[in-house]
Design a protein around this motif. Structure first.
Motif, PDB file in Angstrom:
ATOM      1  N   HIS A  16       0.795  -1.215   0.000  1.00  0.00           N
ATOM      2  CA  HIS A  16       0.000   0.000   0.000  1.00  0.00           C
ATOM      3  C   HIS A  16       0.840   1.284   0.000  1.00  0.00           C
ATOM      4  CE1 HIS A  16      -4.496   0.899   0.801  1.00  0.00           C
ATOM      5  NE2 HIS A  16      -4.009   1.626  -0.163  1.00  0.00           N
TER       6      HIS A  16
ATOM      7  N   GLU B 115       1.521   7.390  -6.127  1.00  0.00           N
ATOM      8  CA  GLU B 115       0.439   7.704  -7.062  1.00  0.00           C
ATOM      9  C   GLU B 115      -0.233   9.021  -6.693  1.00  0.00           C
ATOM     10  OE1 GLU B 115      -2.200   4.216  -7.943  1.00  0.00           O
ATOM     11  OE2 GLU B 115      -0.982   3.333  -6.360  1.00  0.00           O
TER      12      GLU B 115
ATOM     13  N   HIS C 145     -11.194   5.094   0.166  1.00  0.00           N
ATOM     14  CA  HIS C 145     -10.197   4.117   0.590  1.00  0.00           C
ATOM     15  C   HIS C 145     -10.870   2.876   1.191  1.00  0.00           C
ATOM     16  CE1 HIS C 145      -6.831   3.256   3.802  1.00  0.00           C
ATOM     17  NE2 HIS C 145      -6.893   2.336   2.890  1.00  0.00           N
TER      18      HIS C 145
ATOM     19  N   THR D 148       0.716   3.681  -3.078  1.00  0.00           N
ATOM     20  CA  THR D 148      -0.354   4.660  -3.286  1.00  0.00           C
ATOM     21  C   THR D 148       0.134   6.084  -3.012  1.00  0.00           C
ATOM     22  OG1 THR D 148      -1.947   2.957  -2.668  1.00  0.00           O
ATOM     23  CG2 THR D 148      -2.762   5.207  -2.685  1.00  0.00           C
TER      24      THR D 148
ATOM     25  N   CYS E 180      -6.559   5.478  -9.547  1.00  0.00           N
ATOM     26  CA  CYS E 180      -7.084   4.389  -8.715  1.00  0.00           C
ATOM     27  C   CYS E 180      -6.066   3.272  -8.659  1.00  0.00           C
ATOM     28  CB  CYS E 180      -8.410   3.871  -9.291  1.00  0.00           C
ATOM     29  SG  CYS E 180      -8.254   3.226 -10.960  1.00  0.00           S
ATOM     30  N   ASP E 181      -6.258   2.399  -7.679  1.00  0.00           N
ATOM     31  CA  ASP E 181      -5.392   1.231  -7.616  1.00  0.00           C
ATOM     32  C   ASP E 181      -6.061   0.099  -6.857  1.00  0.00           C
ATOM     33  OD1 ASP E 181      -5.041   1.715  -4.847  1.00  0.00           O
ATOM     34  OD2 ASP E 181      -3.105   2.689  -5.130  1.00  0.00           O
TER      35      ASP E 181
ATOM     36  N   THR F  80      -8.664   3.936  -3.806  1.00  0.00           N
ATOM     37  CA  THR F  80      -7.651   2.907  -3.534  1.00  0.00           C
ATOM     38  C   THR F  80      -8.310   1.726  -2.856  1.00  0.00           C
ATOM     39  OG1 THR F  80      -5.492   2.446  -2.554  1.00  0.00           O
ATOM     40  CG2 THR F  80      -6.917   3.919  -1.317  1.00  0.00           C
TER      41      THR F  80
ATOM     42  N   ASP G 174      -7.480  -1.778  -1.061  1.00  0.00           N
ATOM     43  CA  ASP G 174      -6.593  -2.780  -0.455  1.00  0.00           C
ATOM     44  C   ASP G 174      -7.379  -4.085  -0.376  1.00  0.00           C
ATOM     45  OD1 ASP G 174      -5.247  -4.447   1.387  1.00  0.00           O
ATOM     46  OD2 ASP G 174      -4.350  -2.722   2.380  1.00  0.00           O
TER      47      ASP G 174
ATOM     48  N   VAL H  65      -4.387  -2.955  -4.483  1.00  0.00           N
ATOM     49  CA  VAL H  65      -3.063  -3.243  -3.916  1.00  0.00           C
ATOM     50  C   VAL H  65      -3.048  -4.410  -2.925  1.00  0.00           C
ATOM     51  CG1 VAL H  65      -2.324  -0.836  -4.186  1.00  0.00           C
ATOM     52  CG2 VAL H  65      -3.348  -1.592  -2.026  1.00  0.00           C
TER      53      VAL H  65
END
Lengths: 319, 319, 319, 319, 319, 319
Positions: E127, E133, E148, E130, E282-283, E240, E242, E285
């Motif tokens: 993480h 990013e 999040h 991020t 965005c991601d 994001t 997780d 992770v």
């Protein structure tokens, strides 16, 4: 992120795990023109009579191959990517569950490589894909001298429902089709229990030279390498490597494992002893990745075998 | 060690792991005559367009099924082996890599069960095996009402190289062949991303009733069970259960996993709510054992689903 | 590297993977004196009638438990290690393959904890180890109110060769021995197929309250928590948690998995709803680590369940 | 689907994965009468002092054995199923967690085979099952010459709580009981660290001949085979093969792995060098399937070892 | 083999397993110019305080993502590849073991995407990626509204040796750096045990809105989606995800698993309820592929989550 | 449960799986004073350029080491725990993702052992941890003679972003820092493909003696052992063993596997041939446990190698 053909990524600058894995981190290309050799995946398992999953073989070998480095110290410190222009062409399309149609599509894909003047270096797939390769390569180079590493002869006539095309039959079919010259060919590594007493003699009767796993060690690697060179001398060679040649401890993820084979070290030593082959095509086949754990040792060894064959080609070209 | 038909081994006397595992420790037989229902493995994955290995499904389900016990407390404490004479018939033969030939052999094997008057309870195999079952069952019972649990409709027309027979096409083919009556049939559990906007509507256009995973929870299990009973009322039913109906957390070892499905508890609760079906044939398909670890949870759930269907049949017969 | 009793390592200062893993990184001790609660492994699987390997359970739970942190926000942000003096006492010795002798050794080890005035918090081991715990705890506290989470009642009389002691019989034996008072006890989570119609009624006949998995959701967590509190009110409580209470998707590595259980979230929500129990002993049992992959989710959930029980004890003591 | 005794399924006609797996696809039978040899699973791990799970060994070996074919080219191309009438008798019942009771049940099951005049060819199970076999075989044939492959001598006196029966003690017990004649017996493969200096000498003191792993390679396979033949000449032989004889790379799934053993090729070469033994009983033991991945290499090697022993028996009978 | 940008391979024509796997079989490109969104792998695990291996996350997600299809039926049957021009840019380079240097390199790679006008859609990595990013995205779009999903707040100040940059600290750092506006931001999914009582309040004190896992279900998905939309209205959003937001049964292969999360179905339903976000980056992770078996369910769910976010972006752009 | 220093648990009395696993069941201690040798885990993988997870190495080796017994029959039946006072000191703390800070912490931990007069026997961790060990040991004993088993030289100058400290550089750094004397040092086992032609010569240029895997077998174990003894004669020795020295079939779980290495038997035979080394420090490194299955063969072999080194030390001290 856009490497030039024949210049794989440098693993001292960019970690190996960075980027989509291609064979030895080579550039991915869609054309074989201008290449000396081309990596091509043949992801079919429609010919597999026992364990299946070789369709996942090409990408598993790619993933493991990122460990490998360009210099081969066993053939005069040759840099295979300086000696040869190579790219990874991705995979040939297949028709799962349709062995006959798949063989046609595979042959077309290999044919494009051969027609472009590059040596097809294929990653299987079950062993029936080799028949498609032999057809494409022989079309250009004539009957081939087969150098065949395997624990089985794969010269049976038919399998279930008398099907003539499967991973157990390509090297009888190839003789029948006149694309392999058994008198210049050799099968190495046969061992284990047999269906019938004729499992070995059927190959001898076809004209193949056959060397069992036991004989490999009786003969010795150097003498065997010499016998291979003599047998194939002057002929265009196709080298096919079924991963079940190796003991299951070093290659557990294969379609038809056979206990009692050479270790990885012995296998590589034998390959490194071999030279002087005019290789027109080659493959590493029968890796079924779901049959091994996260260590991926079968795929790593398969990738290493392919890298050794590339070095063999590079050395031959350098004379 | 030689149990009589319809009398499975008692797991309070002989531990479950003792003996060659048959479905729920039933006797192994080679004849369907005199049976009410017969377990039959259909170990083919020639129709699998993505992950392969469903050929190992039947024996994986057998191995997990030894956990199960004969009484079903969800349908009036029925002892399914007192209510029904059942045996495990082993597997139908297949021709790996030859989808068309395989379908013929599978149909013949199912036909022998149907002809003997027993309900074929099949363990796949990829979903194309259901077409063979439908053909055999419809030959005797006429057009069937399909009750189909799956995250995909499997009503596409063709796959690679325009092949018409694969795990993605059986329920279009079955309508074309007149062996399934879509007006009496229902598909339950569709979800996830689509190839084309028409992936769902193609089933509706054929006449199927379609219930998405989301709708299962909107409608509620009892109402959905009622809708199924109404839809199929009076018709001979074929119930087919693709394990990818369930979320991958509870069924990781499937050919084409689709995130976001019901849990195992929800799945079983839905099945237990269903009743009143005149089941003439059924199957649990698409289990690919090498895609899960030693816990075998997909196979255990698959075996539990089959045991619930057997209880459904037993309850229906008891009226 | 030499933490003081009741002061586990701080995972913000020293990474969790540093050091030999004890339960929640507690100090390892060989004496229970002065402790409020003691973690004790009971690594026996001699009572396991199906899958074996629970002997490896205690260390697997320890290894996963290093993820856990001391504060429990579900019971008023209690710091369980400030509220209770706890240490990890390692494991009791066992005699593999000798169930009767093992029960004696286990009882002695638990007895030492109980005699020191600490609450034994045990990690199994198969469910037969609970009988040894009950004997040791009841010796000091009298007949116990059992709060039993499981998918099976474990009140059968005998197993193979009419053996009276195994993982399937402890809660009949405990009633016979007068160490559990069934009128104050409750079994929660029963589900799945049965050996005989009497599998559930045999517990009711003994005087236990029995709540099936289906009933858990019909009743609701709060009402069920209340029913547990009422049932056990005023009595010394022993809480035993068989991991097969949970669905195999969240707890694949158990001795006798039963499809269709609560999820991990539902399980923890139920436990967190429960309060007011005067817990004199507790355990988490039946984890067989070789039946899951590297994610260790069964062990992590088992460790989390034990941490919740510790918080339950801490909250009760704080009044 | 109903093969006749002594006629295993032909894997060229019906794929190996079709059908419930029996040893080498032999017919499953419940009677030993009329057989020359009988495969019998002894699925007990109650004697296992370390890793457990050998109860799952027999079926894991069966599952891997379907790879094997009937002809053995290492002993004159013998077809073992033409030379010997063999069937798979399934498993003996056991009492998990009760070592003493289990030994009684196992002996009874082996006794039935011996009484029928067939050679019991058993698949373990932990090594304590061999004591049960020796008792049954010696009852008919008198004191036996033991040919014992293992990395441990298994001649300790007692284990935990001074228990005299476990996988670590059978070959002391057998001498005490007079059912093995140590003067005609040999233990082969000992290696690794020892509990006490006397771990090896305790066997020598009993009268066994002992050959360490190192000595196997110093002596050479042919000379060692001769030494075995001389040692056992004229006596009824019991051959027991503990899979931990082999290096963990080739046999990871064993109860007590010992690094540094022979490879699979070396192991099979040694076995193939051995002849002239009048084998009255044999076994392959200590396989714990959950300790290996999907490649099943330990089970495959174990099955191959058993097939080699069957060929040894067949060749001896043919004179 | 050379698809045009924004035209992924058609899995009805070429089987999914054919070819080097890119995200959803998108073309691989080295330039973000002209794209609406770009997939970028951030293969770093230098910030991981517990389990490591997230460096292998991007390629594992790619491999699983080949299952996914272009149409999203949950947002009006949108074809995400018709709505958005997307390519897979491969991975950013990293410096394993050097967290600070890695953050610089990652930011540069993301910056190139942002500068080209494309939305970076990143696959972690732990993480801490991020933070890199957020820096790149905020540079162009100003302080971001963070949405999040996680079971942890990741707003701790320092970890081991008082290091300020790790997977546990990015959302405190981001507030300190002024690149996230906590007043427009929301953290969703917190649960489990805490290091200190302040683990949750530290986020509230910073100005974040915090929703625990329990509250997700109390509030309901629709209301929560509305709260997210209101909180972030008008602001540039960074989403994001997780993977430890999800329960370990559906996402076992994460760095810091936390028992008791939402199922995959609940997770996707929540995401599908969310709309109206102006997503600038965005991601997904924290996927650590070696911590799961061959079913790859964590990677498949991670890929599905990313595909849902892409659909969210596509729908927003279509107004 | 509270064993005295230098008295490991007796596995004939208490089963190996009982208790928290320390190295060979040694007592856990937090002080090195009074010890001859100390086991110390160095759980860092911040220097790993390829596969990660060696942070889990120390505990995996401990878990496997419980198999080992105190007597070593290869060096005169020495009881290593009578000859040497040894304890397990647990692990040194690390700072994941911060290679430089980690090296400082590791050196401090090793320094405490060295300062107490004990030989540090460390379990890695990636190979960069050896630099920290060398620094601590050389501080007391002066420049060290390195005996280095590995398939790679690890004498590169820099890796990604020109970082000078990683698993690929310690043995160049050590020469630069003057803590290793290359003229007394030897590197053994190099093999496989190279980054550059200079990969081997860079070590020779530094003054190391280098022996490839091929040369090990050409030279022979006895002669090589002699060459090592001669090379290091009179100097304080540091022995470092990278598990990738061994073939991946016997050691799959390593950071950078290299096909074609010695087997486990050959590896142990070579180690057992070596004597006369005045070992001041040693380690076994690069084990990444998540890269192997439940058989744990890499960890078992790693533990066995460490036990052999302990015997080497014991024998040397006994003269």
């Amino acid at each position: 992120m856009s490497p030039k053909p024949a210049a794989p990524k440098d693993s001292l600058n960019v970690p190996r795990f960075v980027g989509v894995p291609t064979f030895m981190r080579l550039p991915l290309s869609d054309r074989a023109e201008g290449l000396d050799a081309a990596i091509l995946g043949l992801p079919s398992d429609s010919g597999a009579p026992f364990r299946t999953g070789a369709r996942m073989g090409p990408n598993a070998v790619r993933q493991a191959s990122i460990m490998l480095r360009p210099f081969n110290p066993y053939r005069g410190n040759i840099d295979i990517f300086e000696a040869l222009k190579i790219a990874d062409l991705g995979d040939a399309p297949v028709v799962p569950g349709y062995e006959m149609e798949t063989l046609v599509w595979l042959e077309e894909a290999v044919d494009r490589v051969v027609s472009a003047g590059a040596v097809p270096c294929c990653i299987g797939g079950d062993h029936s894909v080799t028949l498609a390769e032999l057809r494409a390569v022989a079309k250009r180079h004539g009957p081939l001298a087969l150098v065949h590493f395997d624990s089985h002869t794969d010269t049976w006539d038919t399998y279930f429902a008398e099907r003539r095309y499967s991973a157990g039959t390509p090297f009888l079919r190839a003789v029948e089709e006149g694309i392999v010259d058994p008198a210049r060919s050799i099968q190495i590594g046969m061992r284990g229990s047999l269906f019938r007493a004729s499992d070995i003699t059927q190959s001898l009767d076809l004209g193949y030279d056959v060397v069992t796993t036991d004989e490999i060690f009786t003969i010795g690697f150097a003498a065997l390498a010499n016998r291979i060179a003599m047998r194939t001398a002057g002929a265009p060679v196709f080298l096919t490597f079924d991963m079940d040649f190796v003991d299951p401890s070093a290659a557990p993820a294969v379609e038809t494992p056979e206990a009692g084979g050479p270790t990885a070290r012995e296998t590589l030593a034998l390959l490194r002893a071999i030279g002087g082959l005019d290789i027109k095509g080659c493959d590493v086949v029968e890796i079924t990745p779901t049959y091994e754990g996260p260590g991926q040792i079968t795929s790593l060894l398969g990738a290493t075998v392919m890298a050794e064959i590339l070095a063999m080609i590079a050395q031959y070209r350098q004379g």
